[in-house]
Design an enzyme around this catalytic site. Structure first.
Site, PDB file in Angstrom:
ATOM      1  N   GLU A 158       0.887  -1.174   0.000  1.00 28.75           N
ATOM      2  CA  GLU A 158       0.000   0.000   0.000  1.00 28.75           C
ATOM      3  C   GLU A 158       0.917   1.213   0.000  1.00 28.75           C
ATOM      4  O   GLU A 158       1.471   1.570   1.040  1.00 28.75           O
ATOM      5  CB  GLU A 158      -0.861   0.026   1.270  1.00 28.75           C
ATOM      6  CG  GLU A 158      -1.823  -1.129   1.425  1.00 28.75           C
ATOM      7  CD  GLU A 158      -3.041  -1.008   0.543  1.00 28.75           C
ATOM      8  OE1 GLU A 158      -3.180   0.008  -0.173  1.00 28.75           O
ATOM      9  OE2 GLU A 158      -3.857  -1.930   0.559  1.00 28.75           O
ATOM     10  N   CYS A 199      -2.414   9.144   2.614  1.00 31.65           N
ATOM     11  CA  CYS A 199      -2.146   8.606   1.266  1.00 31.65           C
ATOM     12  C   CYS A 199      -3.293   8.936   0.318  1.00 31.65           C
ATOM     13  O   CYS A 199      -3.078   9.101  -0.874  1.00 31.65           O
ATOM     14  CB  CYS A 199      -1.920   7.110   1.345  1.00 31.65           C
ATOM     15  SG  CYS A 199      -3.220   6.248   2.218  1.00 31.65           S
TER      16      CYS A 199
HETATM   17  P1  NAP Z   1       8.353   5.047   4.620  1.00 28.33           P
HETATM   18  O1  NAP Z   1       9.525   5.883   4.850  1.00 28.33           O
HETATM   19  O2  NAP Z   1       8.342   4.130   3.470  1.00 28.33           O
HETATM   20  O3  NAP Z   1       8.128   4.230   5.988  1.00 28.33           O
HETATM   21  C1  NAP Z   1       7.098   3.293   6.133  1.00 28.33           C
HETATM   22  C2  NAP Z   1       7.619   2.101   6.923  1.00 28.33           C
HETATM   23  O4  NAP Z   1       8.591   1.414   6.149  1.00 28.33           O
HETATM   24  C3  NAP Z   1       8.321   2.479   8.215  1.00 28.33           C
HETATM   25  O5  NAP Z   1       8.083   1.486   9.174  1.00 28.33           O
HETATM   26  C4  NAP Z   1       9.778   2.491   7.817  1.00 28.33           C
HETATM   27  O6  NAP Z   1      10.640   2.287   8.894  1.00 28.33           O
HETATM   28  C5  NAP Z   1       9.816   1.328   6.862  1.00 28.33           C
HETATM   29  N1  NAP Z   1      10.871   1.396   5.861  1.00 28.33           N
HETATM   30  C6  NAP Z   1      11.275   2.480   5.158  1.00 28.33           C
HETATM   31  N2  NAP Z   1      12.246   2.127   4.290  1.00 28.33           N
HETATM   32  C7  NAP Z   1      12.450   0.804   4.452  1.00 28.33           C
HETATM   33  C8  NAP Z   1      13.334  -0.148   3.857  1.00 28.33           C
HETATM   34  N3  NAP Z   1      14.194   0.215   2.933  1.00 28.33           N
HETATM   35  N4  NAP Z   1      13.290  -1.438   4.271  1.00 28.33           N
HETATM   36  C9  NAP Z   1      12.420  -1.798   5.207  1.00 28.33           C
HETATM   37  N5  NAP Z   1      11.556  -0.956   5.818  1.00 28.33           N
HETATM   38  C10 NAP Z   1      11.571   0.330   5.444  1.00 28.33           C
HETATM   39  O7  NAP Z   1       7.044   5.893   4.468  1.00 28.33           O
HETATM   40  P2  NAP Z   1       6.615   7.134   5.329  1.00 28.33           P
HETATM   41  O8  NAP Z   1       7.293   8.335   4.869  1.00 28.33           O
HETATM   42  O9  NAP Z   1       6.731   6.781   6.765  1.00 28.33           O
HETATM   43  O10 NAP Z   1       5.038   7.191   4.979  1.00 28.33           O
HETATM   44  C11 NAP Z   1       4.574   7.984   3.982  1.00 28.33           C
HETATM   45  C12 NAP Z   1       4.288   7.182   2.733  1.00 28.33           C
HETATM   46  O11 NAP Z   1       3.373   6.145   2.992  1.00 28.33           O
HETATM   47  C13 NAP Z   1       3.596   8.077   1.714  1.00 28.33           C
HETATM   48  O12 NAP Z   1       4.092   7.825   0.435  1.00 28.33           O
HETATM   49  C14 NAP Z   1       2.147   7.650   1.822  1.00 28.33           C
HETATM   50  O13 NAP Z   1       1.361   7.935   0.714  1.00 28.33           O
HETATM   51  C15 NAP Z   1       2.286   6.201   2.088  1.00 28.33           C
HETATM   52  N6  NAP Z   1       1.057   5.675   2.692  1.00 28.33           N
HETATM   53  C16 NAP Z   1       0.293   4.830   1.960  1.00 28.33           C
HETATM   54  C17 NAP Z   1      -0.896   4.356   2.478  1.00 28.33           C
HETATM   55  C18 NAP Z   1      -1.768   3.406   1.705  1.00 28.33           C
HETATM   56  O14 NAP Z   1      -2.658   2.838   2.288  1.00 28.33           O
HETATM   57  N7  NAP Z   1      -1.557   3.212   0.416  1.00 28.33           N
HETATM   58  C19 NAP Z   1      -1.297   4.748   3.747  1.00 28.33           C
HETATM   59  C20 NAP Z   1      -0.491   5.617   4.467  1.00 28.33           C
HETATM   60  C21 NAP Z   1       0.689   6.072   3.932  1.00 28.33           C
HETATM   61  P3  NAP Z   1      11.458   3.530   9.538  1.00 28.33           P
HETATM   62  O15 NAP Z   1      10.460   4.445  10.121  1.00 28.33           O
HETATM   63  O16 NAP Z   1      12.319   2.879  10.551  1.00 28.33           O
HETATM   64  O17 NAP Z   1      12.217   4.145   8.404  1.00 28.33           O
END
Ligand code: NAP
Length: 454
Positions: free
Chosen positions: A228, A262
């Site tokens: 997602e 999102c």
């Molecule tokens: P993010 O940086 O990708 O982090 C999300 C999760 O993934 C966190 O637990 C993060 O851990 C982990 N993570 C990040 N990079 C990783 C990697 N290389 N390997 C393993 N785990 C990893 O995203 P965000 O900035 O927190 O959230 C915003 C994004 O999420 C936006 O693009 C938003 O649109 C999307 N989102 C989508 C939905 C949906 O339902 N489609 C809902 C909400 C948000 P750490 O915190 O330790 O880095």
């Protein structure tokens, strides 16, 4: 490295946690597996008793949980309470319907009897973001637990207290220890969890970059994967729309959770005929948003969740302005302490600007003026993302025809895009794959098994 729980309204550290070493992680995965092998035979009714207890506890603890979200990621209290209630509704929904969704389905074939059964698969890893720190977790955990799986959670490192509160919630609700476990690990350790022979599947809600990485690891280890990811939802306003209503919803959708959703209306696409009138309503209603301390009951919008997120957002805004977009409201970080960014509007966003192509994960509405309806549909699809979308028109049948042409996981007509446990949720294109919620969500992490009897 320690986990730091920090208040984004003040930049003060609330608490620090030490992340686990590999031995601790391996031992918890082992215990999660043991818990699952015992719990997998529990009848649905018994699981539902625990899930309903979780519902009761969510409602009982609503104020504490809302306060925790306000402190750790800046969500205003009223939005936090609404999020907790949404969690309760999702848990209630799966407590009531999981057994039906997982019921075997007879299929007439050349067998004496054949059917499809839905069986639990084991431990599901959830890698979750901070923006809805309770709901994102509940959205994967409630169906997974009701299906008879175990869950391990790698939550965003900025919300460790929320992560631990969720583990405690399931424990207090009566689920066996380790059936839902919060892993205090860093994102680089996620690969070890995916690689573990105890873990069967992974679901990530997060950025596109994380999606690519998690999917690559899942592929490497042949684990089922649901993604997602981000979105840049189109909000198409046609000439015959109720402009007043559309503008009110655009403001709510774009600025709730400080724009960090999102499925926020990120690309607002009015057709030329009403673009000026719509923009003035949008500006007027955006000005009314009350920004302030998330712990203040009257606040409608708090700070962004982290200073680095604000920096990224502002870079996108500044570049877009340099590329020709016109700042109409806000568009610069608020001075003073905390990660505040005012509700902002960029007009004249075109394909030459970053705001057109990238997801703006913060309180900035990008207005992309369309020549006409065909142009609006073209713009709506002219994106790498495909999560939500909405169309505004007094002619619902006509809007429905347009909805069928939009490449997205959902299109709402004259309504704000939102998730509902009864409806599947997910995206296409760079917004990910797989679905959460509804019967589709619970079956993502089931073994869809054929049984054939002569
Ligand atoms: P993010 O940086 O990708 O982090 C999300 C999760 O993934 C966190 O637990 C993060 O851990 C982990 N993570 C990040 N990079 C990783 C990697 N290389 N390997 C393993 N785990 C990893 O995203 P965000 O900035 O927190 O959230 C915003 C994004 O999420 C936006 O693009 C938003 O649109 C999307 N989102 C989508 C939905 C949906 O339902 N489609 C809902 C909400 C948000 P750490 O915190 O330790 O880095």
């Amino acid at each position: 490295m320690p986990y730091i729980s920090l208040n984004p309204a003040t930049s003060k550290t609330l608490k620090t946690f030490t992340s686990w070493d590999s031995h601790h992680l391996a031992s918890v995965l082992e215990q999660a597996h043991d818990a699952w092998t015992l719990a997998v035979h529990t009848p649905f009714a018994a699981r539902a008793v625990c899930m309903r207890q979780a519902v009761a506890l969510l409602r009982e603890r609503v104020d504490g949980y809302a306060r925790l979200m306000a402190l750790e990621m800046g969500k205003p209290l009223r939005e936090g309470r609404a999020e907790v209630e949404k969690c309760a509704l999702a848990c209630e929904y799966y407590a009531a319907h999981a057994e039906d969704f997982m019921q075997a389905e007879p299929v007439p074939t050349d067998a004496g009897r054949s059917y499809v059964s839905y069986e639990p698969i084991g431990i599901v890893l959830g890698v979750m973001p901070w923006n809805f720190p309770f709901f994102q977790v509940i959205r994967f955990a409630a169906p997974a637990l009701m299906a008879g799986n175990a869950c391990v959670l790698k939550h965003a490192s900025s919300v460790p207290q929320c992560a631990l509160a969720l583990e405690q919630l399931f424990l207090d609700a009566g689920f066996p220890p380790f059936l839902f476990s919060t892993l205090m690990i860093e994102s680089c350790d996620v690969v070890d969890v995916i690689a573990s022979h105890h873990v069967c599947a992974v679901t990530l809600t997060g950025s596109e970059a994380a999606g690519r990485e998690i999917a690559a690891h899942a592929g490497q280890h042949l684990k089922k994967c649901v993604l997602e990811l981000g979105g840049s939802d189109a909000f198409i306003v046609l000439a015959d729309a109720d402009l007043e209503q559309a503008a009110s919803v655009a403001v709510r959708s774009r600025f709730q959770n400080c724009g960090q959703s999102c499925i926020a209306a990120k690309r607002i696409i009015p057709v030329a005929e009403i673009a000026d009138a719509f923009l003035s309503l949008l500006v007027e209603k955006t000005r009314e948003r009350r920004v302030g301390d998330p712990l203040d009951e009257s606040t409608q919008m708090g700070p962004m969740a982290r200073l680095d997120l604000r920096e990224t957002l502002h870079e996108q805004v500044a570049d877009s302005i340099a590329q020709g977009a016109r700042p109409v409201l806000g568009c610069a970080p608020q001075a003073g302490e905390g990660a505040f960014y005012p509700p902002s509007i960029l007009d004249g966003v075109t394909s030459k600007t970053r705001a057109y192509h990238e997801e703006l994960f913060g309180p900035v509405a990008a207005v992309i003026r369309a020549e006409d309806e065909e142009d609006a549909i073209r713009i709506a699809n002219d994106t790498r993302f495909g999560l939500g979308s909405s169309v505004w028109s007094r002619d619902a049948a006509h809007a429905e025809a347009i909805a069928r042409r939009i490449q997205a996981g959902c299109t709402f007509i004259n309504g704000m895009v939102r998730s509902d446990p009864r409806l599947p949720f997910g995206g296409v294109k760079a917004s990910g794959f797989g679905r959460e919620l509804s019967h589709h969500g619970i079956r993502e992490f089931a073994n869809i098994k054929t049984v054939w009897i002569r």
